[in-house]
Design a protein around this motif. Structure first.
Motif, PDB file in Angstrom:
ATOM      1  N   CYS A 168     -61.802  35.312 -37.067  1.00 43.39           N
ATOM      2  CA  CYS A 168     -63.126  35.297 -37.698  1.00 43.39           C
ATOM      3  C   CYS A 168     -63.141  34.427 -38.945  1.00 43.39           C
ATOM      4  O   CYS A 168     -64.084  33.648 -39.166  1.00 43.39           O
ATOM      5  N   LEU A 169     -62.114  34.554 -39.761  1.00 42.47           N
ATOM      6  CA  LEU A 169     -62.032  33.733 -40.973  1.00 42.47           C
ATOM      7  C   LEU A 169     -61.921  32.253 -40.616  1.00 42.47           C
ATOM      8  O   LEU A 169     -62.550  31.397 -41.260  1.00 42.47           O
ATOM      9  N   LYS A 170     -61.159  31.962 -39.582  1.00 46.67           N
ATOM     10  CA  LYS A 170     -60.994  30.583 -39.142  1.00 46.67           C
ATOM     11  C   LYS A 170     -62.324  30.017 -38.626  1.00 46.67           C
ATOM     12  O   LYS A 170     -62.703  28.890 -38.957  1.00 46.67           O
ATOM     13  N   LYS A 171     -63.043  30.827 -37.822  1.00 44.83           N
ATOM     14  CA  LYS A 171     -64.346  30.393 -37.317  1.00 44.83           C
ATOM     15  C   LYS A 171     -65.308  30.117 -38.464  1.00 44.83           C
ATOM     16  O   LYS A 171     -66.043  29.124 -38.452  1.00 44.83           O
ATOM     17  N   LYS A 172     -65.318  31.014 -39.438  1.00 51.05           N
ATOM     18  CA  LYS A 172     -66.215  30.841 -40.583  1.00 51.05           C
ATOM     19  C   LYS A 172     -65.873  29.571 -41.350  1.00 51.05           C
ATOM     20  O   LYS A 172     -66.760  28.785 -41.706  1.00 51.05           O
ATOM     21  N   GLU A 173     -64.597  29.357 -41.582  1.00 51.29           N
ATOM     22  CA  GLU A 173     -64.161  28.167 -42.312  1.00 51.29           C
ATOM     23  C   GLU A 173     -64.547  26.899 -41.551  1.00 51.29           C
ATOM     24  O   GLU A 173     -65.069  25.945 -42.148  1.00 51.29           O
ATOM     25  N   LEU A 174     -64.290  26.880 -40.260  1.00 51.17           N
ATOM     26  CA  LEU A 174     -64.629  25.701 -39.458  1.00 51.17           C
ATOM     27  C   LEU A 174     -66.133  25.463 -39.415  1.00 51.17           C
ATOM     28  O   LEU A 174     -66.599  24.313 -39.489  1.00 51.17           O
ATOM     29  N   ALA A 175     -66.912  26.541 -39.298  1.00 54.49           N
ATOM     30  CA  ALA A 175     -68.369  26.418 -39.263  1.00 54.49           C
ATOM     31  C   ALA A 175     -68.891  25.861 -40.587  1.00 54.49           C
ATOM     32  O   ALA A 175     -69.782  24.997 -40.602  1.00 54.49           O
ATOM     33  N   GLU A 176     -68.333  26.336 -41.690  1.00 56.66           N
ATOM     34  CA  GLU A 176     -68.772  25.846 -42.998  1.00 56.66           C
ATOM     35  C   GLU A 176     -68.401  24.384 -43.189  1.00 56.66           C
ATOM     36  O   GLU A 176     -69.213  23.590 -43.684  1.00 56.66           O
TER      37      GLU A 176
END
Length: 149
Positions: free
Chosen positions: A42-50
């Protein structure tokens, strides 16, 4: 006084308990790893999305609809992260508690291994002492028999 076999049985019992505890600990570790992996994803997805959204903002004009969609996506990820963090912490605490129990079980097994070892040494020493007494007695009888001739 209890003999070696009694302590061996107790040690074997404690060893089986330790193995059960080790299995429970391994399950707790697996659970923690699963929870932590979900949080990481989830943290990785959020970082990539940002990062992706920032790149889009720098290179293109972004429609308001895309900004709202991105914001909702980030909020959804943040909500999942907020739910997963306590679950990960709970799994970590559970794992640490199981590790303490495993350590205690390991110590118990070691105690009984020492007792069994000590009892075997005592038994060996006693046997050697008896053997020496018998040898002394036999030697004395042979000497007396030789003296009587």
């Amino acid at each position: 006084m209890a003999d070696v076999q009694t302590f061996q049985r107790i040690r074997d019992l404690r060893d089986r308990e330790k193995q059960k505890t080790q299995k429970i600990y391994q399950d707790a570790v697996d659970n923690f790893e699963n929870q932590a992996e979900k949080l990481y994803e989830c943290l990785k997805k959020k970082e990539l999305a940002e990062k992706s959204f920032e790149e889009d903002l720098k290179n293109h004009t972004v429609r308001a609809e895309d900004i709202v969609r991105h914001q909702r996506y980030i909020q959804g990820l943040q909500h999942m992260i907020d739910q997963l963090q306590p679950a990960v912490q709970k799994a970590r605490t559970n794992m640490q508690q199981k590790q303490v129990k495993l350590s205690a079980a390991h110590i118990e097994v070691k105690k009984f291994e020492k007792i069994v070892e000590h009892k075997r040494d005592e038994q060996w020493d006693l046997m050697k002492s008896e053997e020496n007494k018998q040898m002394d007695e036999l030697s004395m009888q042979q000497y007396l028999n030789f003296q009587n001739r």
